[in-house]
Design an enzyme around this catalytic site. Sequence first.
Site, short mmCIF file in Angstrom:
data_model
loop_
_atom_site.label_atom_id
_atom_site.label_comp_id
_atom_site.label_asym_id
_atom_site.label_seq_id
_atom_site.Cartn_x
_atom_site.Cartn_y
_atom_site.Cartn_z
N ARG A 50 35.55 29.33 42.58
CA ARG A 50 36.07 29.71 41.50
C ARG A 50 36.57 28.96 40.63
O ARG A 50 37.70 28.28 40.97
CB ARG A 50 37.13 31.13 41.62
CG ARG A 50 36.85 32.05 40.60
CD ARG A 50 37.75 33.17 40.73
NE ARG A 50 39.22 32.74 40.67
CZ ARG A 50 40.21 33.23 41.40
NH1 ARG A 50 40.02 33.91 42.18
NH2 ARG A 50 41.44 32.79 40.90
N HIS A 61 40.57 34.53 37.98
CA HIS A 61 40.00 35.82 38.38
C HIS A 61 39.69 36.72 37.35
O HIS A 61 38.56 37.24 37.46
CB HIS A 61 41.02 36.29 39.20
CG HIS A 61 40.49 37.64 39.76
ND1 HIS A 61 39.70 38.01 40.73
CD2 HIS A 61 40.89 38.93 39.57
CE1 HIS A 61 39.71 39.38 40.83
NE2 HIS A 61 40.42 39.83 40.08
N TYR A 85 48.05 28.83 42.49
CA TYR A 85 47.74 28.75 43.88
C TYR A 85 46.39 28.15 44.14
O TYR A 85 45.97 27.78 45.05
CB TYR A 85 47.30 30.43 44.42
CG TYR A 85 46.35 31.08 43.41
CD1 TYR A 85 45.10 31.08 43.48
CD2 TYR A 85 46.72 31.86 42.44
CE1 TYR A 85 44.25 31.70 42.88
CE2 TYR A 85 46.04 32.64 41.52
CZ TYR A 85 44.67 32.35 41.85
OH TYR A 85 43.64 33.39 40.94
#
Length: 354
Positions: free
Chosen positions: A255, A259, A268
Site C-alpha cells: 500500500r 488507507h 506506521y
Amino acid sequence: MSRVLPAEGDLRRVIGDGAAVPDGEVDGLSADELISLYRDLVLLRTYDERSVVYHRQGRIGTYAIFWNHEAMQAGSVFALEDRDWVFPAYRESAIGLVRGMPVSTVLSWWRGHPAGWWDPAEFNVASICVPIATQVPHAAGLAWGKRLKGEPGIAITYFGDGATSEGAFHEGANFAAVMRAPVILFCNNNQWAISTPLSAQTAAETLADKAAGYGIPGVRVDGADVLAVYEATREAVERARAGEGPTLIEAVTYRSAPHATADDPSAYIDLERVEEERQRECVGRYEAYLRRLGLLSDEAAEAVRADAVQLMRDGIATAEAEPPADPSLLFSHAFADPPASFETDLAELRRILG
C-alpha cells in the site's frame, strides 16, 4: 504465459522491466484488447486521484484510496463476462466504472446521496460493502444459487488481507468450497489492514496457503502486473465455469497511499518501501509495456488520459447538480412499524438542516 518466481512464494508475473527482466505475453489478447485494458486502468487511476482532490475540496466525504490497486481491479474484471457478478469492498468502490456505471453514481455514493444507489442487476455489480469480509458469503451464496438453478455466470468478490482474519471470510470460503460454488475469492494483499501489518495477522507463509484448508487452489500473483492478474483470473474463471469450484487469488502489492483520506500512515508504514513501490506502480508499468510493443504513442496516451479527466469533470458536475435528498429517507425504510420518536427526530433533523 506468466513467469513463476519461487523465491517470492511462486509469485506470477508477465510484465518485465524493459531491461534485465524480459516481457512475457498472455495468449488470446489482441492489440485492441490490450489498449482497452489500458483505458480501464487510466479511468480507475484518474477516478482515484480526482476523488482525493474532491475530498480535499469538501465535495465528497471520507474516501478510501486505491492508488496502485488498479491492476488488480481492471485485470480481474477484464477476465469476466457481462453475465458474471462483482462483489466489491470499499476499496473497489469505482470498479463499476469498467462495467459502464456512470461516474456520477459512484461519486454520489461517496457524497452520501441516494443518487449513489444503483440496481445491482443493471451492471451485475453488488453494493459496495464496508463491513469487513461480509461480501464473501454474499458472493458465495449468489454463485451457489446460480449453480443450483443451472444458470450461467460466476461471481468474484474482492477483499483485503485484513479480511482473511475475519470469520465471514472463513464462512464464505468454506461454504463456497463445500458447495463447489463458481466464485473467485480475490484478495488484494497490500500488506496492511489499516495500521496492522500482515505479520500480525497470520502465521501462514502466504495468504494463498490458506486455500489448502478449504480444499481449493490458491494462486499468488503480482498485484501490480495487470496481465498476470488477468491471466490468473481467467484460469480461475475457466475452473468455475467447468464446475470445479472456487479459487483463491492472492494479489500481492504494497500500500503506497494512505488507507483512506482520514489516515496518516507516516506513523506506521515503511516510507522507503512506499517510495520504491511508487516507482513501479501498475499504470506506469503497463504503459511502458505497451510502448515496448509499439502499441501506445504519446498522443494516444494523452488522449486516453484526457477522456478520463473529462469523464470525471462531467461526473462531479452531474453529482453536484442533484437536488438535496429528502431527510425522511433516513427513517422511512428503517422499521416496518416506526417508533413514535421518529416523527420528532425527523422534525429536529429538518430544523438543523434548515
